[in-house]
Design a protein around this motif. Structure first.
Motif, PDB file in Angstrom:
ATOM      1  N   ILE A 107       0.836  -1.205   0.000  1.00 41.96           N
ATOM      2  CA  ILE A 107       0.000   0.000   0.000  1.00 41.96           C
ATOM      3  C   ILE A 107       0.871   1.255   0.000  1.00 41.96           C
ATOM      4  CG2 ILE A 107      -1.734   1.276   1.305  1.00 41.96           C
ATOM      5  CD1 ILE A 107      -2.639  -1.551   2.422  1.00 41.96           C
ATOM      6  N   MET A 108       1.901   1.188   0.817  1.00 46.17           N
ATOM      7  CA  MET A 108       2.845   2.308   0.929  1.00 46.17           C
ATOM      8  C   MET A 108       3.513   2.611  -0.416  1.00 46.17           C
ATOM      9  SD  MET A 108       6.090   1.855   3.445  1.00 46.17           S
ATOM     10  CE  MET A 108       7.413   1.259   2.409  1.00 46.17           C
ATOM     11  N   ASP A 109       3.791   1.563  -1.189  1.00 40.79           N
ATOM     12  CA  ASP A 109       4.470   1.757  -2.468  1.00 40.79           C
ATOM     13  C   ASP A 109       3.509   2.081  -3.603  1.00 40.79           C
ATOM     14  OD1 ASP A 109       6.920   1.357  -1.362  1.00 40.79           O
ATOM     15  OD2 ASP A 109       7.048  -0.773  -1.843  1.00 40.79           O
ATOM     16  N   SER A 110       2.210   2.005  -3.322  1.00 38.18           N
ATOM     17  CA  SER A 110       1.249   2.327  -4.382  1.00 38.18           C
ATOM     18  C   SER A 110       1.145   3.838  -4.530  1.00 38.18           C
ATOM     19  CB  SER A 110      -0.124   1.731  -4.044  1.00 38.18           C
ATOM     20  OG  SER A 110      -0.694   2.419  -2.947  1.00 38.18           O
ATOM     21  N   GLU A 111       0.602   4.256  -5.668  1.00 41.67           N
ATOM     22  CA  GLU A 111       0.548   5.696  -5.902  1.00 41.67           C
ATOM     23  C   GLU A 111      -0.384   6.383  -4.901  1.00 41.67           C
ATOM     24  OE1 GLU A 111       0.117   6.883  -9.941  1.00 41.67           O
ATOM     25  OE2 GLU A 111      -0.399   8.951  -9.368  1.00 41.67           O
ATOM     26  N   SER A 112      -1.527   5.783  -4.661  1.00 39.64           N
ATOM     27  CA  SER A 112      -2.505   6.452  -3.797  1.00 39.64           C
ATOM     28  C   SER A 112      -2.202   6.247  -2.313  1.00 39.64           C
ATOM     29  CB  SER A 112      -3.902   5.903  -4.078  1.00 39.64           C
ATOM     30  OG  SER A 112      -3.979   4.553  -3.636  1.00 39.64           O
ATOM     31  N   GLY A 113      -1.468   5.172  -1.989  1.00 37.82           N
ATOM     32  CA  GLY A 113      -1.242   4.860  -0.580  1.00 37.82           C
ATOM     33  C   GLY A 113      -2.492   4.323   0.093  1.00 37.82           C
TER      34      GLY A 113
END
Lengths: 355, 397, 355, 397
Positions: free
Chosen positions: C43-49
């Motif tokens: 999740i942290m590495d995703s764009e939206s978080g």
């Protein structure tokens, strides 16, 4: 003890390294002989807190007039030598008015009897250099009125030197009312001094800051020396004392505290010596160096004394153990020219002025 | 060799005037040196290792005269002189390598013609180097090595790694270790970058699987590697000095001891008495550390051994962590950010994380306090449970 | 996960101990299942978080509407339950806008979609509760202008709730310009929000302080939970990891740090829970309790995370180890409603007001 | 004994109404109790130890009913009830003394008719109680004891001391210790006051030279004293609770958690932002410690064991030392003074020194951190070098 200070040959204000070592060594030997822990306790428990014989010996060695000009019969040395001597004094908790003497030598070099110690001076900073924030001494014609608070060595002083915003004044002991204070550190006596009569003007205000700075350098040396000795005492105990079948100094809890305290005490030593050097050389950054020494040495000594007691355990909770004498001394020094918060503030101000 | 100082000075200056034309900057601390051509010239002229004998391309100079050489080079900014004091690799090889190997490698090391890296630390043996579990087993003509190393700088470009590996498992841990120059460019040596908490990758993991070391690449006696390591570590300390890096961003505000003061002013916080106290204390620690170091050097120069030298790393650790805290306080919400558009925040956050490079790397603060307590203050060592038993029986990892 | 919150039977705002334990347990099980370290990193590495599926699961469990009134479809619970849920969320570094949801439930209980999580709210405190000190949002007729800085969760929000000195406003995402910020803690995203158009007034200022206080209670819980978990991770490592033939946790250097950190993390837990209780009971000393939790929990989490990394040694200097994620989270929380110096100052002010 | 709570309540209240007329204050914690007459009456009525059986002058009440007794006594301010939880001496004797000895001593202890002191600590064994070197050698009819004890409260007025002494020197240290009631009023026992750094003398040194202990005064098995000591220490912790004393002077300013706030206001320092930060932090620690304790008690009451209970002493140590520092800062030069004319300074200085009573006494902070690390967090113990070897061979002192 018939040693006498090596007089400087080339410079009137600075010794070379060998002469400096000889000076320190002669002071150390005198103190080992005359200011052992039993002596400190005897003097501390006496009513005056002062040992005239020890004072005389210090005078004979030339320590009292260390920074007094040669013309006035002093050794004509400077802040560096004063700082080193005070490291020795601090190590043994010497109860003698050496800081007052150094300040007096700057403010009142010509007052008779001060250089050889036959008369004792106390110095009251009032006005803008009043570190107590509580003195109310004012000049009223040729008379001083009001009370100077917390004046070190005032009860044993023959003369009170007043460093005020109106100039420097000398007042005989007989012309003031001295109220000795019940002090927590009985090795550094203080008194309130009330003025009610004539004062002799002996100078302007120009030397007051330098005299105060010299006092800080002397105190910083005392604190560095005290911190180092307290650490030595603690390390020796941690090496000897066994618990759980091991020297307590082999436990990380104790060993790591000792390592941190070495950093504190060596930093204090560096700060004290750097302040002395910068004051001696009148560098442009001397104000910052003095401010740094003022809080770094005070804080280091308090911390080493405090943690040192903890590292000893129960034995240092007894009156008979010297540890608490170091803590008392550390606490009195930490107020002597204003506390560490004040000097951190002054340090920032000095750094801002440099920038 | 009884040249006067003046003659020596004149000779160097003439040589530099004739030869020094600048070199490309050396950016990677441990890789193959792009300045090799220049360094070879310095070596061949005898300036690289002036204290060493001519046999080893030195000049047999006294320490004082060697310093004249170093100063002359420093004056014009030329690198390569005085490696007899600073070149970890060459000093280690000269002292401990086999005759045949050092004839080849020492000249190359002095010219930076081979890249080097350190293969000491292992995932299972961080502070406890003697607990090394990488194994080197004797085979015909050399050793076969298998194991894993971490925190290796420059491994990707290195030709050799200075390696400690276990060669005897049936003796106490310090006594079964050997020291090698491992050829890195071979099958069986794999280098993977290690991502740090700062999101950089200055270090690598090195996976060694049945790699070969020729007989002549052993340094010191077989199973005598612990002693070689100690001298190498001593060199390393003198080479690397204070390894703490400054702020990462180039644009992160004022530099120097009182950089914090500038940052506080920039951030409009210098009127806050609480800020002033904290800023003063951090600057004070920085200045005190410098004063300590200067005093230690002066004492060493006078021949007095100084207890202070060992305090610097511990002091710096406190300074860096505390400065990170104060920078954060000064920036407030701005400290929530990172990246090139927010250099002050980038600096504060980088410092927060990279302070561990000093407080953990090269021996944690806790190990450093042990060293200060024992070696400087003379406090007794802890009982060591694993000093006398065969390494096989030591629990590790 | 088909668990649903036990609804309170007697009181609309407080569960009994058993129901509370059941609530905490159901949240813990959901998070163990859906928010492991790998999930946090993803999740942290995703764009939206943001992880919509995880968010939906939290909604189904009733956590998003935990403190929303039952009339609005919420669980109708209070600060105590919120704090306990946030302890679980903090332990696993849950990257989800729960604090914003709790604040929104107080400020805008009637906005559709918030309780079940089908719409996400972000909250911008501007005016006297602007913890960034950098926002310049003003009401101009029926329009809001200016920029709110560092608004948590704004980039994924469907609606921005503005808590200003002129009242509470709701603005649709389509009516603002959102600039996501490059944040050091990628598990707590923030954005600047620029207003340029019409805003719907949804309430006066009367609930703003209570909403902010609830946010602090939620954050304090998160911090206490994070601190406890970071200490657990560290103690487990110190037990397993052997150096010098011993578990490193058998060395006093490590053991004593762990003991000190236990004091910190347990004190944070006490502070967080006491603040929740006092807010729930609206005690006269609630302001002080909330101020105490604000700095005690922030400082404790930062210290546990920092010292925890040190205790790990090199392994925690790697990106792959979770320790730095806890430090990043601790640092972001420590600014979220103003820093610890501000809250120590507020604490003294609250104590003065009590006296 | 199936009295209802209401019946019990009524009985106590009636008894108190008939008997309670106040007693002189008890100022010395450990000496012979001036309230003995009253205490004997409480004992004889069965209120002293309501949980104990009638054989031991109790009433065999449940814990909940015993609390009704305690609360009724507390309500009127009458001492003496609930000693089954609080009387260290009586509990230890009941659990471990010989039949003949406890028949005599327990009733006396419940009425405070004999004064008691603790003879555990020795100059050579501070934190390490198992390293006791006081020796008890078997003679006809008992033991002869020689050794030295320190940190003894109440020794001057005590009739008995609870003593640990070594009775076997050829076994590991924990296994050669025995536990006795030493008669204090005999030749061979000399009590000298110990002057503390606070210039008070709450404690004594006790010099024991060939003193006699009758056979029946042994508690627990011979050489089983370590186990007796552990239960006695557990009682002691529950009895003494937080032993930290407040400011010495009665007139030293405001009391309570936020006393510092009052002092800062009095001293005119509350406008200083630096002062406000430090005062806030100390008050916070005090409040946090209370919250922790309350939480621990609540958890214990629910039957959950709480890790927090053991943190209080360590927390208090930091609070006291730091409060001393802040008080000093608030007072400035006034802190240079001491004595009754300067109560605020007296308090600050007393606190500075007396804080060590908490950070050293009853186990140093360092020992406390060991206990928390090992017993609460479950971290492994240090290797103990002296746990298995005969005590004779252990280096101590």
């Amino acid at each position: 003890m018939t040693d006498t200070l090596v007089r400087p040959s080339a410079s009137p204000t600075m010794l070379d390294a060998d002469d400096r070592a000889a000076l320190v060594d002669s002071v150390r030997r005198l103190l080992a002989d005359r200011c052992a822990e039993a002596d400190v306790r005897r003097i501390m428990d006496s009513e005056s807190g002062h040992d005239p014989a020890l004072w005389q010996a210090l005078g004979e060695l030339g320590v009292i007039g260390l920074v007094a000009p040669e013309a006035a019969g002093g050794a004509g040395l400077g802040p560096i030598e004063l700082g080193l001597v005070m490291e020795e004094a601090g190590a043994v908790l010497l109860p003698a008015p050496l800081i007052s003497a150094a300040i007096a030598a700057t403010l009142a070099p010509d007052l008779p009897g001060l250089v050889d110690g036959s008369r004792i001076a106390a110095v009251a900073f009032v006005g803008c250099h009043d570190w107590t924030g509580r003195s109310d001494v004012r000049l009223d014609g040729d008379r001083l009125t009001g009370t100077a608070r917390f004046v070190p060595d005032a009860a044993i002083a023959d003369v009170i030197i007043v460093a005020s915003d109106e100039g420097v004044f000398a007042v005989e002991h007989s012309d003031v009312a001295v109220t000795p204070l019940p002090v927590f550190d009985r090795t550094r006596r203080m008194a309130d001094v009330s003025f009610r009569g004539p004062a002799t003007r002996i100078g302007g205000t120009s030397r007051i800051k330098a005299a105060r700075d010299l006092g800080i350098v002397a105190l910083a040396g005392e604190q560095a020396g005290g911190a180092r000795r307290m650490l030595e005492i603690t390390v020796a105990y941690a090496t000897d004392r066994h618990q759980f079948g091991r020297a307590i100094g082999s436990f990380q809890a104790i060993k790591h505290m000792a390592a941190d305290l070495l950093l504190e005490s060596e930093s204090a030593t560096s700060a004290a010596r750097d302040a002395a050097r910068q004051l001696a050389e009148a560098t442009p950054t001397a104000d910052a160096a003095i401010a740094l020494a003022a809080f770094a040495c005070a804080d280091a000594f308090v911390r080493v004394a405090k943690d040192g007691i903890q590292m000893h355990g129960g034995i240092a909770f007894t009156w008979e153990h010297p540890a608490h004498l170091y803590l008392r001394r550390a606490r009195s020094g930490a107020q002597l020219f204003g506390d560490s918060n004040l000097w951190r503030e002054n340090y920032i101000t000095a750094l801002e002025a440099q920038a | 060799m009884s040249m006067t100082d003046e003659q020596l000075q004149a000779e160097i200056e003439a040589w530099l005037a004739a030869n020094w034309k600048g070199v490309p900057a050396h950016t990677e601390s441990f890789g193959r040196d792009p300045r090799s051509e220049w360094l070879a010239k310095v070596r061949d002229a005898g300036w690289a290792v002036p204290r060493w004998s001519a046999e080893w391309q030195g000049r047999g100079l006294s320490n004082d005269q060697a310093k004249i050489v170093e100063r002359a080079f420093a004056k014009v900014g030329a690198p390569g002189a005085g490696q007899d004091r600073s070149n970890l690799w060459a000093n280690t090889a000269l002292a401990h390598a086999t005759e045949s190997f050092k004839r080849t490698i020492v000249p190359q090391l002095l010219a930076g013609e081979v890249g080097m890296c350190l293969l000491y630390s292992e995932p299972g043996a961080g502070s406890d180097l003697a607990a090394v579990r990488t194994r080197a087993d004797k085979v015909d003509g050399g050793w076969r090595v298998t194991g894993q190393k971490v925190w290796t700088s420059g491994a990707r470009v290195a030709d050799y790694g200075m390696l400690i590996a276990r060669t005897d498992w049936d003796v106490p841990k310090h006594r079964g270790i050997s020291f090698f120059f491992l050829p890195m460019k071979q099958e069986g040596v794999e280098v993977r970058p290690l991502r740090q908490i700062t999101d950089e990758a200055h270090f690598n993991e090195v996976f060694i699987d049945n790699a070969f070391i020729p007989e002549e690449n052993l340094l010191g006696p077989l199973n005598g590697g612990w002693g070689v390591l100690q001298t190498a570590l001593a060199y390393e300390r003198s080479v690397m000095g204070d390894a703490a890096r400054g702020p990462r961003s180039g644009a992160g505000g004022p530099k120097g001891d009182d950089a914090l003061l500038g940052l506080a002013r920039e951030a409009g916080r210098l009127g806050d008495p609480v800020v002033r106290q904290d800023v003063a204390q951090v600057i004070a620690w920085r200045v005190l550390n410098k004063l300590n170091t200067a005093r230690a050097k002066a004492e060493l120069a006078q021949g007095t051994s100084s207890p202070i030298m060992s305090l610097g790393k511990l002091a710096m650790s406190r300074i860096l962590h505390e400065e990170a805290r104060v920078r954060t306080m000064l920036l407030g919400p701005e400290s929530l950010l990172e990246g090139p558009d927010h250099p002050r925040a980038e600096d504060a956050n980088f410092l927060t994380l990279n302070a561990y490079f000093t407080s953990i790397g090269g021996g944690t603060d806790q190990i450093q306090r042990n060293i200060i307590g024992e070696r400087v203050l003379g406090l007794p060592k802890e009982p060591e449970v694993d000093r006398t038993i065969p390494f096989r029986e030591v629990r590790a990892g």
